[in-house]
Design an enzyme around this catalytic site. Sequence first.
Site, PDB file in Angstrom:
ATOM      1  N   GLY A 179     -39.399  -2.583 -44.340  1.00 24.29           N
ATOM      2  CA  GLY A 179     -38.082  -2.551 -44.959  1.00 24.29           C
ATOM      3  C   GLY A 179     -37.745  -3.841 -45.686  1.00 24.29           C
ATOM      4  N   GLY A 181     -36.355  -6.621 -44.724  1.00 23.58           N
ATOM      5  CA  GLY A 181     -36.788  -7.833 -44.032  1.00 23.58           C
ATOM      6  C   GLY A 181     -38.280  -8.067 -44.207  1.00 23.58           C
ATOM      7  N   ASP A 210     -32.898   4.789 -44.227  1.00 23.60           N
ATOM      8  CA  ASP A 210     -31.520   4.896 -44.733  1.00 23.60           C
ATOM      9  C   ASP A 210     -31.458   5.064 -46.247  1.00 23.60           C
ATOM     10  OD1 ASP A 210     -30.768   4.475 -42.150  1.00 23.60           O
ATOM     11  OD2 ASP A 210     -30.100   2.408 -42.430  1.00 23.60           O
ATOM     12  N   TYR A 357     -33.041   8.547 -32.645  1.00 22.22           N
ATOM     13  CA  TYR A 357     -34.465   8.291 -32.396  1.00 22.22           C
ATOM     14  C   TYR A 357     -35.309   9.549 -32.578  1.00 22.22           C
ATOM     15  CZ  TYR A 357     -33.068   3.700 -30.982  1.00 22.22           C
ATOM     16  OH  TYR A 357     -32.545   2.428 -31.007  1.00 22.22           O
TER      17      TYR A 357
HETATM   18  P1  ATP Z   1     -35.885  -1.897 -41.090  1.00 20.01           P
HETATM   19  O1  ATP Z   1     -34.635  -2.670 -41.337  1.00 20.01           O
HETATM   20  O2  ATP Z   1     -35.955  -0.685 -41.892  1.00 20.01           O
HETATM   21  O3  ATP Z   1     -36.156  -1.648 -39.659  1.00 20.01           O
HETATM   22  P2  ATP Z   1     -37.174  -4.313 -41.878  1.00 20.01           P
HETATM   23  O4  ATP Z   1     -38.479  -4.588 -42.528  1.00 20.01           O
HETATM   24  O5  ATP Z   1     -35.963  -4.780 -42.629  1.00 20.01           O
HETATM   25  O6  ATP Z   1     -37.138  -2.780 -41.572  1.00 20.01           O
HETATM   26  P3  ATP Z   1     -36.872  -6.422 -39.906  1.00 20.01           P
HETATM   27  O7  ATP Z   1     -36.979  -6.350 -38.430  1.00 20.01           O
HETATM   28  O8  ATP Z   1     -35.625  -6.968 -40.508  1.00 20.01           O
HETATM   29  O9  ATP Z   1     -37.162  -4.937 -40.421  1.00 20.01           O
HETATM   30  O10 ATP Z   1     -38.070  -7.307 -40.489  1.00 20.01           O
HETATM   31  C1  ATP Z   1     -39.425  -6.986 -40.225  1.00 20.01           C
HETATM   32  C2  ATP Z   1     -40.248  -8.247 -40.178  1.00 20.01           C
HETATM   33  O11 ATP Z   1     -39.998  -9.052 -41.346  1.00 20.01           O
HETATM   34  C3  ATP Z   1     -39.910  -9.115 -38.979  1.00 20.01           C
HETATM   35  O12 ATP Z   1     -41.109  -9.617 -38.427  1.00 20.01           O
HETATM   36  C4  ATP Z   1     -39.059 -10.213 -39.556  1.00 20.01           C
HETATM   37  O13 ATP Z   1     -39.174 -11.401 -38.848  1.00 20.01           O
HETATM   38  C5  ATP Z   1     -39.603 -10.375 -40.964  1.00 20.01           C
HETATM   39  N1  ATP Z   1     -38.536 -10.886 -41.837  1.00 20.01           N
HETATM   40  C6  ATP Z   1     -37.291 -10.386 -41.966  1.00 20.01           C
HETATM   41  N2  ATP Z   1     -36.551 -11.130 -42.818  1.00 20.01           N
HETATM   42  C7  ATP Z   1     -37.338 -12.143 -43.222  1.00 20.01           C
HETATM   43  C8  ATP Z   1     -37.157 -13.268 -44.102  1.00 20.01           C
HETATM   44  N3  ATP Z   1     -36.004 -13.506 -44.735  1.00 20.01           N
HETATM   45  N4  ATP Z   1     -38.222 -14.105 -44.268  1.00 20.01           N
HETATM   46  C9  ATP Z   1     -39.388 -13.883 -43.643  1.00 20.01           C
HETATM   47  N5  ATP Z   1     -39.624 -12.849 -42.797  1.00 20.01           N
HETATM   48  C10 ATP Z   1     -38.624 -11.992 -42.589  1.00 20.01           C
HETATM   49 MG    MG Z   2     -33.939  -4.118 -42.596  1.00 19.93          MG
END
Ligand code: ATP
Ligand code: MG
Length: 444
Positions: A179, A181, A210, A357
Amino acid sequence: MSAMDAADLRIRTLGECRISSPLRGLVTRHGTTEHYVDETDRVLFDDTVAMLAGRNGGDLPSFEPGGPRRHIYFDPSKIRVGIVTCGGLCPGLNDVIRGLVLELTSHYGVSRIVGFRNGYRGLVARHGHDVEELTPARVQHINEHGGTVLGTSRGNQDPAEIVDCLDQLGINILFVIGGDGSMRGAQRIAREIADRDRRIAVVGVPKTIDNDIPWIGHSFGFQTAFGKATESIRAAHTEATAQPGGVGLVQLMGRHSGFIACYAALATNDADYVLIPEVPVDVDAFLPHLRRRVRERGHALVVVAEGAGQNYLPAEGTDASGNRSLGDFGIYLRRRILDDFTAAGTEINLKYIDPSYVIRSVPANPYDSVYCLRLAQAAVHAAMAGRTELVVGTWRNRFVHVPIPLAVATRNQVDPDGDLWMSVREATGQPASFTTPATDRAAA
Ligand code: ATP
Ligand code: MG
């Protein structure tokens, strides 16, 4: 349409593509051209006449299209590829993993592919490099199951340690399925690679149940998710209509974007109210409205996205990745509805369903399986052609390359003035905002 510069849409490349693509057998019906994408082809960002007037063609903002190139950057026989899945579960993750492995092996002849286990953690030595070989045999049938065979995780990892790992294992291409992040993480990894002057491509396949990542039309798994959510809405509707004072309340996923709630409600066309994060709700005005609805029609069905009404809930801190944890609006609303009906002496039989879930963990439906496979193919073509720091997206019904900084700069949300929300309001009959009816004001 927002202002966009040609530079915002530029894709970074690792270098010149000098190697003839090994893709074969894809000659068109006319027996002449393969389905290669021409390097000069572009997908216009904005195709309105207003935009075209007064601009000369050269600097028109446009996306680089996805698809196979005649010449590629990496020699398939020499490279090693890594795949990682991060963030929450979403239908279709295994389809993407399988699609990547099969495209790499069958079409490009890449034989060395590894999967990193449990998200970015699998790329960090301190956690023990948790790696498994991915072969066509290993990924056979994985698409029949939900979840991700590689596992996933949250929590920050150091990009320097991750690039150390890529170096040690001799990885040339890293595919990140995750996602917003995860894509921010991928961007930091790509920057670290550039700082070290390495030639490693980082290509993302955006995952968001989402549907809140922009430039991708509908994200993979979204159709499966709202399709599964309709089962809960039907169940709640059946319950609500079966008893006097029946109220069905269904909470669906949607932290910042209410697409699942909107689409699931439209698919069943039974909801009387849809509450989403993008449209503020005044609960004190909503409750008399709901009571009147139940009095007049005998029952009511309310669909809420989890991120709605957060102003009524205390801040809950953050998760391991630093995302703000949300309060549970569905549970809050259930209590408010019960208290309100009880105080007014109105009979109520409320059934609350939260299937989150169940929805995340199902396998992709056939539409999403097709979509996952095609996203995976586009991601492989991009990486083999040396493109980096991008996610694959869709724009004007074509696969395109979206620079990661652009993909993470904004969030896709339901436009409260847009036609999707108008469709929801037509289907539910709910007002633009809730006001307390005169009869209730008099009674209060
Ligand atoms: P979702 O929100 O759909 O569950 P996501 O990819 O946004 O998916 P997160 O848990 O926010 O989920 O992030 C996944 C991975 O990316 C984690 O290991 C997190 O530490 C890393 N990550 C998130 N934001 C950053 C950032 N700004 N810089 C580096 N790594 C990041
Ligand atoms: Mg996210």
